[in-house]
Structure formats: structure tokens, C-alpha cells
Design a protein around this motif. Sequence first.
Motif, PDB file in Angstrom:
ATOM      1  N   GLY A  74      -1.662  12.890 -27.820  1.00 12.52           N
ATOM      2  CA  GLY A  74      -0.699  11.984 -28.144  1.00 12.52           C
ATOM      3  C   GLY A  74       0.270  11.765 -26.871  1.00 12.52           C
ATOM      4  N   GLU A  75       0.242  12.607 -26.019  1.00 16.10           N
ATOM      5  CA  GLU A  75       1.047  12.213 -24.770  1.00 16.10           C
ATOM      6  C   GLU A  75       0.877  10.943 -24.045  1.00 16.10           C
ATOM      7  OE1 GLU A  75       2.696  15.421 -21.747  1.00 16.10           O
ATOM      8  OE2 GLU A  75       1.149  14.103 -20.648  1.00 16.10           O
ATOM      9  N   ALA A  76      -0.079  10.434 -23.770  1.00 12.75           N
ATOM     10  CA  ALA A  76      -0.228   9.160 -23.043  1.00 12.75           C
ATOM     11  C   ALA A  76       0.237   8.190 -24.031  1.00 12.75           C
ATOM     12  CB  ALA A  76      -1.798   8.871 -23.103  1.00 12.75           C
ATOM     13  N   ALA A  77       0.083   7.782 -25.323  1.00 10.34           N
ATOM     14  CA  ALA A  77       0.842   6.978 -25.958  1.00 10.34           C
ATOM     15  C   ALA A  77       2.384   6.861 -25.920  1.00 10.34           C
ATOM     16  CB  ALA A  77       0.436   6.941 -27.533  1.00 10.34           C
ATOM     17  N   GLN A  78       3.087   8.129 -26.037  1.00 15.05           N
ATOM     18  CA  GLN A  78       4.277   8.266 -25.785  1.00 15.05           C
ATOM     19  C   GLN A  78       4.918   7.833 -24.513  1.00 15.05           C
ATOM     20  OE1 GLN A  78       4.717  12.428 -26.356  1.00 15.05           O
ATOM     21  NE2 GLN A  78       5.123  12.634 -28.453  1.00 15.05           N
ATOM     22  N   ILE A  79       3.847   8.034 -23.282  1.00 14.11           N
ATOM     23  CA  ILE A  79       4.413   7.705 -22.093  1.00 14.11           C
ATOM     24  C   ILE A  79       4.335   6.125 -22.029  1.00 14.11           C
ATOM     25  CG2 ILE A  79       3.635   7.463 -19.634  1.00 14.11           C
ATOM     26  CD1 ILE A  79       2.626  10.514 -19.899  1.00 14.11           C
ATOM     27  N   GLU A  80       3.315   5.563 -22.606  1.00 16.32           N
ATOM     28  CA  GLU A  80       3.338   4.186 -22.481  1.00 16.32           C
ATOM     29  C   GLU A  80       4.419   3.551 -23.294  1.00 16.32           C
ATOM     30  OE1 GLU A  80      -0.333   2.369 -24.073  1.00 16.32           O
ATOM     31  OE2 GLU A  80      -1.466   3.527 -22.954  1.00 16.32           O
ATOM     32  N   ASN A  81       4.815   4.120 -24.640  1.00 18.13           N
ATOM     33  CA  ASN A  81       6.265   3.783 -25.026  1.00 18.13           C
ATOM     34  C   ASN A  81       7.446   3.987 -24.452  1.00 18.13           C
ATOM     35  OD1 ASN A  81       7.442   2.770 -27.493  1.00 18.13           O
ATOM     36  ND2 ASN A  81       7.877   4.901 -28.157  1.00 18.13           N
ATOM     37  N   ILE A  82       7.461   4.959 -23.663  1.00 19.53           N
ATOM     38  CA  ILE A  82       8.741   5.235 -22.711  1.00 19.53           C
ATOM     39  C   ILE A  82       8.769   4.101 -21.637  1.00 19.53           C
ATOM     40  CG2 ILE A  82       9.661   6.784 -21.098  1.00 19.53           C
ATOM     41  CD1 ILE A  82       8.593   9.004 -22.668  1.00 19.53           C
ATOM     42  N   VAL A  83       7.504   3.715 -21.015  1.00 21.71           N
ATOM     43  CA  VAL A  83       7.499   2.627 -20.250  1.00 21.71           C
ATOM     44  C   VAL A  83       8.121   1.382 -20.709  1.00 21.71           C
ATOM     45  CG1 VAL A  83       5.882   0.919 -18.926  1.00 21.71           C
ATOM     46  CG2 VAL A  83       5.657   3.487 -18.775  1.00 21.71           C
ATOM     47  N   ARG A  84       7.571   0.991 -22.214  1.00 24.64           N
ATOM     48  CA  ARG A  84       8.159  -0.313 -22.624  1.00 24.64           C
ATOM     49  C   ARG A  84       9.791  -0.109 -23.195  1.00 24.64           C
ATOM     50  NH1 ARG A  84       9.294  -1.331 -27.553  1.00 24.64           N
ATOM     51  NH2 ARG A  84       8.899   0.532 -28.444  1.00 24.64           N
ATOM     52  N   LEU A  85      10.116   1.114 -23.484  1.00 21.64           N
ATOM     53  CA  LEU A  85      11.537   1.185 -23.614  1.00 21.64           C
ATOM     54  C   LEU A  85      12.387   1.051 -22.442  1.00 21.64           C
ATOM     55  CD1 LEU A  85      11.316   4.079 -26.326  1.00 21.64           C
ATOM     56  CD2 LEU A  85      12.099   1.809 -26.602  1.00 21.64           C
ATOM     57  N   THR A  86      11.922   1.727 -21.251  1.00 21.11           N
ATOM     58  CA  THR A  86      12.510   1.562 -19.916  1.00 21.11           C
ATOM     59  C   THR A  86      12.732   0.049 -19.610  1.00 21.11           C
ATOM     60  OG1 THR A  86      11.620   3.853 -19.490  1.00 21.11           O
ATOM     61  CG2 THR A  86      12.527   2.451 -17.597  1.00 21.11           C
ATOM     62  N   VAL A  91       2.369  -7.375 -17.142  1.00 28.04           N
ATOM     63  CA  VAL A  91       1.036  -7.232 -16.802  1.00 28.04           C
ATOM     64  C   VAL A  91       0.812  -5.757 -15.794  1.00 28.04           C
ATOM     65  CG1 VAL A  91      -0.912  -8.003 -15.343  1.00 28.04           C
ATOM     66  CG2 VAL A  91       0.515  -9.662 -16.680  1.00 28.04           C
ATOM     67  N   PHE A  92       1.670  -5.574 -15.095  1.00 30.97           N
ATOM     68  CA  PHE A  92       1.490  -4.402 -14.471  1.00 30.97           C
ATOM     69  C   PHE A  92       1.878  -3.087 -15.224  1.00 30.97           C
ATOM     70  CE2 PHE A  92       3.674  -0.792 -12.129  1.00 30.97           C
ATOM     71  CZ  PHE A  92       2.617  -0.753 -10.961  1.00 30.97           C
ATOM     72  N   ALA A  93       2.962  -2.958 -15.902  1.00 32.93           N
ATOM     73  CA  ALA A  93       3.338  -2.019 -16.957  1.00 32.93           C
ATOM     74  C   ALA A  93       1.887  -1.704 -17.831  1.00 32.93           C
ATOM     75  CB  ALA A  93       4.256  -2.383 -17.789  1.00 32.93           C
ATOM     76  N   SER A  94       1.150  -2.847 -18.380  1.00 33.97           N
ATOM     77  CA  SER A  94       0.160  -2.587 -19.141  1.00 33.97           C
ATOM     78  C   SER A  94      -1.010  -1.889 -18.658  1.00 33.97           C
ATOM     79  CB  SER A  94      -0.359  -3.743 -19.787  1.00 33.97           C
ATOM     80  OG  SER A  94      -0.672  -4.549 -18.844  1.00 33.97           O
ATOM     81  N   GLY A  95      -1.092  -1.922 -17.200  1.00 27.92           N
ATOM     82  CA  GLY A  95      -2.361  -1.288 -16.699  1.00 27.92           C
ATOM     83  C   GLY A  95      -1.726  -0.066 -15.620  1.00 27.92           C
ATOM     84  N   VAL A  96      -0.647   0.179 -15.604  1.00 26.36           N
ATOM     85  CA  VAL A  96      -0.390   1.155 -14.633  1.00 26.36           C
ATOM     86  C   VAL A  96      -0.846   2.547 -14.740  1.00 26.36           C
ATOM     87  CG1 VAL A  96       1.985   1.759 -15.723  1.00 26.36           C
ATOM     88  CG2 VAL A  96       1.784   2.080 -13.208  1.00 26.36           C
ATOM     89  N   LEU A  97      -0.768   2.815 -16.144  1.00 29.07           N
ATOM     90  CA  LEU A  97      -1.245   4.260 -16.577  1.00 29.07           C
ATOM     91  C   LEU A  97      -2.657   4.241 -16.319  1.00 29.07           C
ATOM     92  CD1 LEU A  97       1.119   4.816 -19.548  1.00 29.07           C
ATOM     93  CD2 LEU A  97       1.122   5.836 -17.371  1.00 29.07           C
TER      94      LEU A  97
END
Length: 395
Positions: free
Chosen positions: A38-50, A13-19
Motif C-alpha cells: 500500500g505504500e505506492a498509494a500512500q505516496i500518490e496521496n502525499i503528492v496530491r496533498l502536497t 498531468v505530470f503528477a498523475s504519471g510521475v510515479l
Amino acid sequence: MVFRLLSLISFAVFASGVLAQSTQPITHDPELEIIPKGEAAQIENIVRLTLEQMKKRYPGDKPVVRGVHPKDHGCVTAKFCVLDDLPEVYRVGVFAKPGREYQAFIRYSNADVLVRPDSTTDKHGSRGMAIKLLKVDGDRLIAKDEPMTQDFLMVNHPVFAFANVEDYEVLSRVLLDSENGADAADFFKKRIKIKDGMPDVTDPATRRALKTLGIVKRIQSRTVDGETGAFQPPPASPEENVYHSGAPYLFGNDRAMKYSVAPAVAQSAAVPDIADAGYLRTALTARLACPNTKEIVLEFRVQVRSKADLKGKLETEIEDACTEWKEPFVTVARITIPIQDFNTEAAKRRCENLFFTPWHGLKEHQPIGGINRLKLGVYDASSAFRHFPKEPSGY
């Protein structure tokens, strides 16, 4: 197990809204940053991968430690004092009042993703130093209902190993796919294009990967040898090295800075005791154990550049974290670490609960550049996954 499940749900829940939540108050100056499409989408993906990396490393009820820098050499208390005679031009943010003294925590660590020996017979590694100033006054970067602090995060080399968010996204996928969750070797196989048996240096990603490879080799080197050896002699004790921010930060409204911490006295001639897997903690403990030993004194220094100087250079000087600035450093504050025992169980627990991020702090010192924008989401998400720590209000 229930706590673990709740942690994962809360993190999701937190990660989906943190950015979205954290970046709303943040403004970016187009004269000091270039944010790629496209950087924002890349960051969201990095959060998911982390998150996936951490779940892989710490399955079930296994205790979860930091995603990076999990092994500390000790968290010590310190005093951070702005110079009494600081010139007006450097009186910005936490340095606004000459003579101002802050109580601080300092955490020394290995810049690794796993807890492993400090060094081996064939290579050393990157070291980290994180400073947290307490009871800071001013305009906060991100609104939070907790004590105000200013964090400064550094490593013992002047550049970051990965240039930008695009490259770090590839690294994040490689780390997740590696067998032990910590092998980054495939990054270079994915990023270096070969043409006629040689790296294709006409390809931007290949050029960046080759530069990253050179930095990694220097970080791991056991010898100092010109432009290919270690950036500095490997420390026998963590306080002996010079540490750098790597990425840039604002210095007021119209300037940028990189910062560094250096010993006030030159490094000793002691040789790292690599036979001890935790020799850096052993050495720091011994250094601060004797009441007849002098306190450790360090200098906090800055490189400052104006918008006019950086005009037309943002791609390399701000957005590429592998670029080293050549401007001279100016000392703006002095750090003293008194004799103390940081090896108690209470001190170790406090150390594990401390949360450092470059986004704890003042607007005058806003992190800038892609790697710092990435840290806004990843650091908060990693901390949330671990245990939702609160900022300390004192020692």
C-alpha cells in the motif's frame, strides 16, 4: 493567470504519471529494502496533498516557491574533490576516481515550509545543505534528456524527523488542514494514542510519534544538553554546522551508506544574531565577501554498511529514517567554497531555479528506504508545479 492555470493543468498531468514514469527503471533490492503493502498509494496521496498545500499557500498569481526549504541563505559555487589517496574500498560512483574534481553548486536553507525568521528567542530550527555535482559520468538512475548531475541533500541533524511514508502521509494531511498551512502540532494528537492517561507505547504508531516528538524538540532547542538538547550548537553561519543525509543510499551493488558534510575547522564561538531575521545569509555573505579571507573547506564523509551487517535489521536501519547509525564516518572528498559574491540578482535567480532531489544521480548511489522512495514523486511534482527547471550544464 493563464500561466498559473496552465501550470496547474500541466502539474496535474505530470503528477498523475510521475510515479509510474519515474519508478519503472528503478529496481529495489529486497535484501536492502522492505516496501510495505500500500505504500505506492500512500505516496500518490502525499503528492496530491502536497499540491493542495502549495495551492493553499500560493493562491492566484502569488509566486510559488519550494514546498520545503523555500528560504535560502545563499547558493554558492564550489569545488568537490575526491581524495587522492582514497582507499580502493570507497572508490564507488562519483568517488570512483581518486583526485577527480567536480564543479558544484551548494544551497544553504531553512528546513521550513514557509519563509520565516531564521530563529526566534525561544527556538531554533532545522537547516538544510544541498550539493549538486556537475558533469557526472556513469549509469544514470532515471533516464532524462538533460545534463548529468549528482545531488546530495542534507539537514543539520543525523536523523529525519518522520520515520516512514505512513507517518508522512498523516503529516501531509495535518499541514493541509492547519490554518496557516504550516502547523504540524496536530500530527502528535492524531498519532499518539492515550491509554489510562499515558501514551500507549504498545502501539507502533505511538512509539514512532514519541520518537518524532523528541527529535523535533532537539531540532528546536537553543541549548546543547545531553540526549535531550540540540544535536549540535546552532550555527552563527550556515557553513559551521555538520549536515547529514538522514536517510540511506546505495554504495555500489551490495552496500549502503549515509553521508555527511563537516567543517574541516571546528565551529567558531560566534553567537547567532537572532535579532536579524536573515542572520544566516548575512553571516555567509560576510564570510565570503573579503578577498583576504580564506576559502571555506569542508569534508564529505560516509558511513558504509554491508548487506551482511544489515540482514534482519532493514525495518530499523533502512526503513526507519529516525534511526541514527553509529558507525564512524570516513572522509572521501573535500569541498572548497571560494570567496565570492552570491548576493547579485542573477545569482539569486539561478538559486531559485536550481532543483535538487536525491534521485538526480548515479545508480551506485540510489536512494533507499521509504522516505527516499517518497521523495521520488514529491520532489519532482513540487518542481513541476513551480516552473519545470532544467539541470544546469555549468556555472
